[in-house]
Design an enzyme around this catalytic site. Structure first.
Site, PDB file in Angstrom:
ATOM      1  N   CYS A  88      71.922  23.380-117.606  1.00  0.00           N
ATOM      2  CA  CYS A  88      71.604  23.761-118.987  1.00  0.00           C
ATOM      3  C   CYS A  88      70.101  23.589-119.240  1.00  0.00           C
ATOM      4  CB  CYS A  88      72.413  22.897-119.948  1.00  0.00           C
ATOM      5  SG  CYS A  88      71.897  23.060-121.658  1.00  0.00           S
ATOM      6  N   HIS A 100      71.633  24.434-130.935  1.00  0.00           N
ATOM      7  CA  HIS A 100      70.266  24.213-131.417  1.00  0.00           C
ATOM      8  C   HIS A 100      70.107  24.844-132.780  1.00  0.00           C
ATOM      9  CE1 HIS A 100      70.385  27.867-128.937  1.00  0.00           C
ATOM     10  NE2 HIS A 100      69.472  28.391-129.741  1.00  0.00           N
TER      11      HIS A 100
HETATM   12  P1  5GP Z   1      68.946  31.442-129.317  1.00  0.00           P
HETATM   13  O1  5GP Z   1      68.542  32.861-129.013  1.00  0.00           O
HETATM   14  O2  5GP Z   1      69.936  30.924-128.304  1.00  0.00           O
HETATM   15  O3  5GP Z   1      69.386  31.212-130.731  1.00  0.00           O
HETATM   16  O4  5GP Z   1      67.630  30.592-129.181  1.00  0.00           O
HETATM   17  C1  5GP Z   1      67.118  30.163-127.961  1.00  0.00           C
HETATM   18  C2  5GP Z   1      65.642  29.934-128.186  1.00  0.00           C
HETATM   19  O5  5GP Z   1      65.146  29.189-127.109  1.00  0.00           O
HETATM   20  C3  5GP Z   1      64.826  31.225-128.261  1.00  0.00           C
HETATM   21  O6  5GP Z   1      64.180  31.289-129.535  1.00  0.00           O
HETATM   22  C4  5GP Z   1      63.844  31.083-127.101  1.00  0.00           C
HETATM   23  O7  5GP Z   1      62.555  31.569-127.408  1.00  0.00           O
HETATM   24  C5  5GP Z   1      63.839  29.597-126.842  1.00  0.00           C
HETATM   25  N1  5GP Z   1      63.552  29.231-125.464  1.00  0.00           N
HETATM   26  C6  5GP Z   1      64.080  29.812-124.338  1.00  0.00           C
HETATM   27  N2  5GP Z   1      63.616  29.191-123.240  1.00  0.00           N
HETATM   28  C7  5GP Z   1      62.780  28.200-123.687  1.00  0.00           C
HETATM   29  C8  5GP Z   1      61.995  27.220-122.995  1.00  0.00           C
HETATM   30  O8  5GP Z   1      61.963  27.108-121.772  1.00  0.00           O
HETATM   31  N3  5GP Z   1      61.247  26.361-123.778  1.00  0.00           N
HETATM   32  C9  5GP Z   1      61.256  26.456-125.141  1.00  0.00           C
HETATM   33  N4  5GP Z   1      60.495  25.578-125.816  1.00  0.00           N
HETATM   34  N5  5GP Z   1      61.991  27.363-125.815  1.00  0.00           N
HETATM   35  C10 5GP Z   1      62.741  28.230-125.086  1.00  0.00           C
HETATM   36 ZN    ZN Z   2      72.778  21.199-122.534  1.00  0.00          ZN
END
Ligand code: 5GP
Ligand code: ZN
Length: 113
Positions: free
Chosen positions: A4, A99
């Protein structure tokens, strides 16, 4: 969870720009910010998404919402901010570790979808 991304960030195996940490949660800057302030708040325990919240783990969700105002204050978001959690494919969830996005620093569009 070994595979993860956010568990690896929590473990320090992948670097992140930390803005808040305590025993239960970590908050760090999103790597692809969608607003001037874009912080992700994650439980340190692996919970896949909102659908995996149960009576056994829900106290951490309350804790997350207790720390969010302080993070927003520290980020200077006195004019308001948005808290978003995407759950599942139709919502565009890309990381399967619960998150909460904190977005702010400019007026945000009012659309819900
Ligand atoms: P979701 O699309 O699942 O709601 O949000 C995942 C978020 O994680 C996205 O906004 C993406 O930019 C962020 N994200 C993906 N990989 C990384 C990473 O390696 N580091 C950080 N700080 N954010 C990440
Ligand atoms: Zn996790």
């Amino acid at each position: 969870m070994a595979d993860c991304l956010f568990c690896k960030i929590i473990a320090g195996d992948i670097p992140s720009s930390k803005v808040y940490e305590d025993d239960l949660v970590l908050a760090f800057r999103d790597i692809a910010p969608q607003a001037p302030t874009h912080v992700l708040v994650v439980p340190k325990a692996h919970i896949a998404d909102c659908s995996a919240v149960t009576p056994e783990n829900s106290a951490i969700i309350a804790h997350i919402f207790e720390v969010i105002p302080g993070i927003a204050r520290a980020e200077g978001l006195e004019n308001g901010y948005r808290v978003v959690s995407n759950c599942g494919p139709d919502a565009g969830q890309t990381v399967q570790h619960l998150h909460f996005h904190i977005l702010g620093g400019r007026p945000l569009a009012l659309e819900m979808a």
